[in-house]
Design an enzyme around this catalytic site. Structure first.
Site, PDB file in Angstrom:
ATOM      1  N   GLY A  10       0.809  -1.207   0.000  1.00 21.14           N
ATOM      2  CA  GLY A  10       0.000   0.000   0.000  1.00 21.14           C
ATOM      3  C   GLY A  10       0.848   1.265   0.000  1.00 21.14           C
ATOM      4  O   GLY A  10       2.085   1.221  -0.035  1.00 21.14           O
ATOM      5  N   ASP A  31       0.730  -8.944   2.205  1.00 23.48           N
ATOM      6  CA  ASP A  31      -0.384  -8.103   1.764  1.00 23.48           C
ATOM      7  C   ASP A  31      -1.395  -8.988   1.037  1.00 23.48           C
ATOM      8  O   ASP A  31      -1.015  -9.901   0.305  1.00 23.48           O
ATOM      9  CB  ASP A  31       0.156  -7.019   0.811  1.00 23.48           C
ATOM     10  CG  ASP A  31      -0.788  -5.837   0.638  1.00 23.48           C
ATOM     11  OD1 ASP A  31      -1.947  -6.057   0.240  1.00 23.48           O
ATOM     12  OD2 ASP A  31      -0.360  -4.694   0.886  1.00 23.48           O
ATOM     13  N   ASN A  32      -2.695  -8.676   1.232  1.00 21.42           N
ATOM     14  CA  ASN A  32      -3.720  -9.466   0.531  1.00 21.42           C
ATOM     15  C   ASN A  32      -4.123  -8.846  -0.804  1.00 21.42           C
ATOM     16  O   ASN A  32      -5.014  -9.370  -1.492  1.00 21.42           O
ATOM     17  CB  ASN A  32      -4.953  -9.677   1.418  1.00 21.42           C
ATOM     18  CG  ASN A  32      -5.692  -8.382   1.731  1.00 21.42           C
ATOM     19  OD1 ASN A  32      -5.358  -7.310   1.224  1.00 21.42           O
ATOM     20  ND2 ASN A  32      -6.701  -8.479   2.591  1.00 21.42           N
ATOM     21  N   PHE A  80       0.648  -2.142   8.681  1.00 25.56           N
ATOM     22  CA  PHE A  80      -0.101  -1.163   7.889  1.00 25.56           C
ATOM     23  C   PHE A  80      -1.386  -1.741   7.295  1.00 25.56           C
ATOM     24  O   PHE A  80      -2.100  -1.033   6.572  1.00 25.56           O
ATOM     25  CB  PHE A  80       0.757  -0.655   6.724  1.00 25.56           C
ATOM     26  CG  PHE A  80       2.038   0.005   7.127  1.00 25.56           C
ATOM     27  CD1 PHE A  80       2.071   1.338   7.488  1.00 25.56           C
ATOM     28  CD2 PHE A  80       3.228  -0.716   7.143  1.00 25.56           C
ATOM     29  CE1 PHE A  80       3.259   1.955   7.858  1.00 25.56           C
ATOM     30  CE2 PHE A  80       4.424  -0.111   7.507  1.00 25.56           C
ATOM     31  CZ  PHE A  80       4.443   1.229   7.868  1.00 25.56           C
ATOM     32  N   LYS A  84      -9.142   1.980   5.462  1.00 29.06           N
ATOM     33  CA  LYS A  84      -8.839   3.324   5.966  1.00 29.06           C
ATOM     34  C   LYS A  84      -9.742   4.439   5.453  1.00 29.06           C
ATOM     35  O   LYS A  84      -9.423   5.614   5.657  1.00 29.06           O
ATOM     36  CB  LYS A  84      -7.388   3.675   5.643  1.00 29.06           C
ATOM     37  CG  LYS A  84      -7.088   3.712   4.146  1.00 29.06           C
ATOM     38  CD  LYS A  84      -5.670   4.163   3.863  1.00 29.06           C
ATOM     39  CE  LYS A  84      -5.425   4.353   2.376  1.00 29.06           C
ATOM     40  NZ  LYS A  84      -4.093   4.903   2.081  1.00 29.06           N
ATOM     41  N   SER A 124      -3.204   6.882  13.796  1.00 32.03           N
ATOM     42  CA  SER A 124      -3.718   8.055  13.090  1.00 32.03           C
ATOM     43  C   SER A 124      -4.065   9.154  14.078  1.00 32.03           C
ATOM     44  O   SER A 124      -4.413   8.885  15.234  1.00 32.03           O
ATOM     45  CB  SER A 124      -4.973   7.651  12.301  1.00 32.03           C
ATOM     46  OG  SER A 124      -5.683   8.787  11.861  1.00 32.03           O
ATOM     47  N   TYR A 148     -13.821   4.120  11.600  1.00 29.60           N
ATOM     48  CA  TYR A 148     -12.397   3.992  11.278  1.00 29.60           C
ATOM     49  C   TYR A 148     -11.535   4.491  12.439  1.00 29.60           C
ATOM     50  O   TYR A 148     -10.606   3.826  12.882  1.00 29.60           O
ATOM     51  CB  TYR A 148     -12.059   4.772  10.002  1.00 29.60           C
ATOM     52  CG  TYR A 148     -10.583   5.007   9.825  1.00 29.60           C
ATOM     53  CD1 TYR A 148      -9.734   3.956   9.454  1.00 29.60           C
ATOM     54  CD2 TYR A 148     -10.013   6.262  10.045  1.00 29.60           C
ATOM     55  CE1 TYR A 148      -8.360   4.159   9.312  1.00 29.60           C
ATOM     56  CE2 TYR A 148      -8.653   6.472   9.911  1.00 29.60           C
ATOM     57  CZ  TYR A 148      -7.832   5.419   9.545  1.00 29.60           C
ATOM     58  OH  TYR A 148      -6.477   5.618   9.414  1.00 29.60           O
ATOM     59  N   LYS A 152      -8.745   2.503  15.335  1.00 29.17           N
ATOM     60  CA  LYS A 152      -7.396   2.904  15.748  1.00 29.17           C
ATOM     61  C   LYS A 152      -7.321   3.059  17.267  1.00 29.17           C
ATOM     62  O   LYS A 152      -6.344   2.632  17.908  1.00 29.17           O
ATOM     63  CB  LYS A 152      -6.998   4.210  15.054  1.00 29.17           C
ATOM     64  CG  LYS A 152      -6.893   4.111  13.544  1.00 29.17           C
ATOM     65  CD  LYS A 152      -5.817   3.145  13.096  1.00 29.17           C
ATOM     66  CE  LYS A 152      -5.621   3.160  11.602  1.00 29.17           C
ATOM     67  NZ  LYS A 152      -4.629   2.162  11.139  1.00 29.17           N
TER      68      LYS A 152
END
Length: 336
Positions: A10, A31-32, A80, A84, A124, A148, A152
């Site tokens: 990403g 990563d998917n 990560f 998001k 974030s 979202y 976090k």
């Protein structure tokens, strides 16, 4: 030292892989590909001269994640892999809690099982909710205004509780403000799918002709020009902040939160003006009503990172808009 980078294909993860490699670490990407292109791997190789190992996998797949840790002799995880989009999170809250919260719990369980006890978490500034004072420091009360943001908040609490229960565990939560920009080579940058959620990619897509104009939401805020003010940070400064945090604390334990920002705010109109200068395109914009939940100003107090990590943001708004334009003009449709 091998570091597993979840979500490493990403925007933020891929740039952090560059910074890790530059600092002498070996990133292994997990990563998917749900929101990233496999072509990122080729771009990383051109930029760094190294072909990073890549494992396609989901953080909720505990067996696969365990194999990735064990087979690659991983010593730390940079995390990560999260959904998001704020707007999408209000429409699909369960999906966000499942991936961002349950996925992290699954990871931590596996990490504990195999003895990997160091994690750098992509948090974030949304964990501060509506700012009670500016600039925002790490002591500011924690809350959120959307699902979202709550994911976090919840993950930070989980990390803190896990560290409290294990004297060997280290968790560093890096609270970003507004990451923008691209690698200066123009080979790697932000490529959001669909309509961008953030200002800079929307401006870039307008400049390159993909969007007709930028909507500026609100011109009556208590700011110098009436438009919202935010703390933007160059993606390479942000990536290097991750490496600085890990390098400073890799022998430590406990839960450690840090702000990563510049400490300076730019208004929407200032960003549009800067981008117009970088691109040579007069970026069209139209005023629109305020959006519910938006605030006038938001910027960081980032002195703790300077004091403890020896890190400060070096790149200014011109570098942010120059590098974004270099990337966007070279790859108007992203890597696809």
């Amino acid at each position: 030292m091998k570091i597993l980078v979840t979500g490493g294909m990403g925007y933020i993860g891929s740039h952090t892989c560059i910074a890790l490699h530059k600092a002498g670490y070996t990133p292994v990407i997990y990563d998917n590909l749900s929101n990233a292109s496999i072509k990122v791997l080729d771009q990383l190789e051109v930029i760094t001269g190294a072909r990073f190992d890549f494992i396609e996998g989901d953080i909720l797949d505990k067996a696969h994640f365990k194999a990735a840790l064990v087979e690659n002799n991983i010593e730390a995880v940079f995390h990560f892999a999260a959904l998001k989009a704020v707007g999408e999170s209000t429409e699909q809250p369960l999906r966000y809690y499942q991936n961002n919260v349950s996925g992290t719990v699954a990871m931590l369980e596996v990490m504990k099982e195999v003895g990997v006890n160091r994690i750098i978490f992509s948090s974030s500034a949304t964990v501060y909710g509506d700012p009670q004072y500016l600039p925002i420091d790490e002591k500011h009360p924690i809350s959120a205004t959307n699902p979202y943001g709550w994911t976090k908040v919840m993950v930070e609490q989980i990390l803190a509780d896990n560290c409290a229960s294990d004297d060997n565990a280290l968790a560093i939560a890096l609270r970003y403000f507004n990451p923008v920009g691209a690698h200066p080579s123009g080979l790697l940058g932000e490529s959001p799918s669909g309509i961008p959620n953030n200002l800079m990619p929307f401006i870039a897509q307008t400049a390159v002709g993909k969007r007709e104009f930028v909507s500026v939401f609100g011109d009556d805020y208590n700011t110098p020009d009436g438009t919202g003010v935010r703390d933007y940070i160059h993606i390479m400064d942000l990536a290097e902040g991750h490496v600085a945090a890990f390098s400073a604390h890799k022998q430590d334990s406990g839960f450690l939160p840090y702000n990563l920002g510049t400490g300076q705010g730019y208004s929407v109109l200032e960003v549009i003006k800067a981008f117009s200068a970088s691109s040579g395109v007069d970026v069209a914009y139209k005023m629109a009503p305020r959006r519910p939940g938006d605030i006038a100003s938001n910027y960081a107090e980032a002195s703790l990172a300077k004091e403890k990590l020896g890190w400060t943001a070096k790149l200014d708004i011109k570098a942010m808009t120059d590098d974004t334009w270099h990337w966007q003009s070279k790859y108007p449709n992203g890597l696809e």
